[in-house]
Design a protein around this motif. Structure first.
Motif, PDB file in Angstrom:
ATOM      1  N   THR A  54       0.828  -1.330   0.161  1.00 28.03           N
ATOM      2  CA  THR A  54      -0.116   0.086   0.057  1.00 28.03           C
ATOM      3  C   THR A  54       0.889   1.240  -0.042  1.00 28.03           C
ATOM      4  OG1 THR A  54      -1.670  -1.024   1.317  1.00 28.03           O
ATOM      5  CG2 THR A  54      -1.737   1.354   1.319  1.00 28.03           C
ATOM      6  N   ASN A  55       2.056   1.261   1.014  1.00 22.89           N
ATOM      7  CA  ASN A  55       2.884   2.394   0.912  1.00 22.89           C
ATOM      8  C   ASN A  55       3.310   2.643  -0.416  1.00 22.89           C
ATOM      9  OD1 ASN A  55       2.198   3.276   3.466  1.00 22.89           O
ATOM     10  ND2 ASN A  55       4.063   1.784   4.408  1.00 22.89           N
ATOM     11  N   THR A  61       1.543   6.470  -6.867  1.00 25.24           N
ATOM     12  CA  THR A  61       0.339   7.344  -7.034  1.00 25.24           C
ATOM     13  C   THR A  61       0.987   8.689  -7.073  1.00 25.24           C
ATOM     14  OG1 THR A  61      -1.355   5.666  -6.288  1.00 25.24           O
ATOM     15  CG2 THR A  61      -1.949   7.866  -6.300  1.00 25.24           C
ATOM     16  N   ASN A  62       1.607   9.105  -6.043  1.00 20.80           N
ATOM     17  CA  ASN A  62       2.431  10.533  -5.805  1.00 20.80           C
ATOM     18  C   ASN A  62       3.080  10.754  -7.017  1.00 20.80           C
ATOM     19  OD1 ASN A  62       0.953  11.150  -3.215  1.00 20.80           O
ATOM     20  ND2 ASN A  62       2.337  10.362  -2.092  1.00 20.80           N
ATOM     21  N   GLU A  63       3.826   9.909  -7.319  1.00 23.36           N
ATOM     22  CA  GLU A  63       4.905  10.088  -8.511  1.00 23.36           C
ATOM     23  C   GLU A  63       4.119  10.323  -9.935  1.00 23.36           C
ATOM     24  OE1 GLU A  63       7.868   7.186  -9.072  1.00 23.36           O
ATOM     25  OE2 GLU A  63       8.374   7.334  -6.864  1.00 23.36           O
ATOM     26  N   THR A  68       1.878  13.724 -13.894  1.00 25.41           N
ATOM     27  CA  THR A  68       0.731  14.447 -14.603  1.00 25.41           C
ATOM     28  C   THR A  68       0.682  15.817 -14.620  1.00 25.41           C
ATOM     29  OG1 THR A  68      -0.670  12.234 -14.074  1.00 25.41           O
ATOM     30  CG2 THR A  68      -1.796  14.210 -14.651  1.00 25.41           C
ATOM     31  N   TYR A  69       1.059  16.316 -13.289  1.00 23.72           N
ATOM     32  CA  TYR A  69       1.135  17.766 -12.960  1.00 23.72           C
ATOM     33  C   TYR A  69       1.991  18.434 -13.934  1.00 23.72           C
ATOM     34  CZ  TYR A  69       1.846  22.295 -11.270  1.00 23.72           C
ATOM     35  OH  TYR A  69       2.247  23.624 -10.801  1.00 23.72           O
ATOM     36  N   GLU A  70       3.376  17.642 -14.050  1.00 18.51           N
ATOM     37  CA  GLU A  70       4.235  18.302 -15.043  1.00 18.51           C
ATOM     38  C   GLU A  70       4.153  18.238 -16.385  1.00 18.51           C
ATOM     39  OE1 GLU A  70       7.714  16.132 -13.814  1.00 18.51           O
ATOM     40  OE2 GLU A  70       7.872  17.102 -11.980  1.00 18.51           O
ATOM     41  N   LEU A  71       3.185  17.169 -16.800  1.00 17.96           N
ATOM     42  CA  LEU A  71       2.739  16.953 -18.134  1.00 17.96           C
ATOM     43  C   LEU A  71       1.644  18.246 -18.404  1.00 17.96           C
ATOM     44  CD1 LEU A  71       2.333  13.112 -18.648  1.00 17.96           C
ATOM     45  CD2 LEU A  71       4.004  14.638 -19.916  1.00 17.96           C
ATOM     46  N   ARG A  72       0.844  18.266 -17.674  1.00 15.59           N
ATOM     47  CA  ARG A  72      -0.244  19.539 -17.823  1.00 15.59           C
ATOM     48  C   ARG A  72       0.483  20.703 -18.092  1.00 15.59           C
ATOM     49  NH1 ARG A  72      -4.562  17.308 -13.633  1.00 15.59           N
ATOM     50  NH2 ARG A  72      -5.571  15.680 -14.931  1.00 15.59           N
TER      51      ARG A  72
END
Length: 128
Positions: A54-55, A61-63, A68-72
């Protein structure tokens, strides 16, 4: 008195049977307890592994969120650059079109002057 002793002996025998059954039950309970301890230990191991997984999933998920943020953000920059390029292209095309028109007009004017001179010269020659 013998009767009482027989009764006591009979009850003692029953008690022994009961005690033996209790011992058997106790042994079975001990076995069950040991199995439960093993199962509990396995569950603890499985729980530890699940927490670990899970960790790792949370980290992944955080990566992914970060990527995704960087791609946007990259897409926004590309769109802004594309928009700027389109504006610059339109402006440049307008500027180059104006330069081409001026060049053609200048050349046409020069050519017209030369044609006029030639016509004037021909006209003068015809008069003589």
């Amino acid at each position: 008195m013998e009767e009482i002793l027989r009764q006591m002996l009979s009850e003692i025998k029953e008690m022994r049977v009961d005690i033996n059954e209790l011992r058997k039950d106790t042994n079975e309970l001990k076995k069950d307890t040991n199995e439960l301890k093993k199962d509990t230990s396995e569950l603890k191991k499985d729980t530890y592994e699940l927490r670990k997984d899970t960790n790792e999933l949370r980290k992944d998920t955080n990566e992914l969120k970060k990527d995704t943020y960087e791609l946007r953000e990259g897409q926004k920059r590309l769109e802004a650059g594309q928009e700027k390029l389109q504006k610059n292209l339109v402006d440049s095309l307008g500027l180059y079109t104006d330069k081409i028109v001026d060049y053609v007009d200048n050349r046409t004017e020069v050519l017209n002057k030369r044609v006029y001179k030639v016509e004037s010269e021909i006209e003068r020659m015809n008069r003589q």
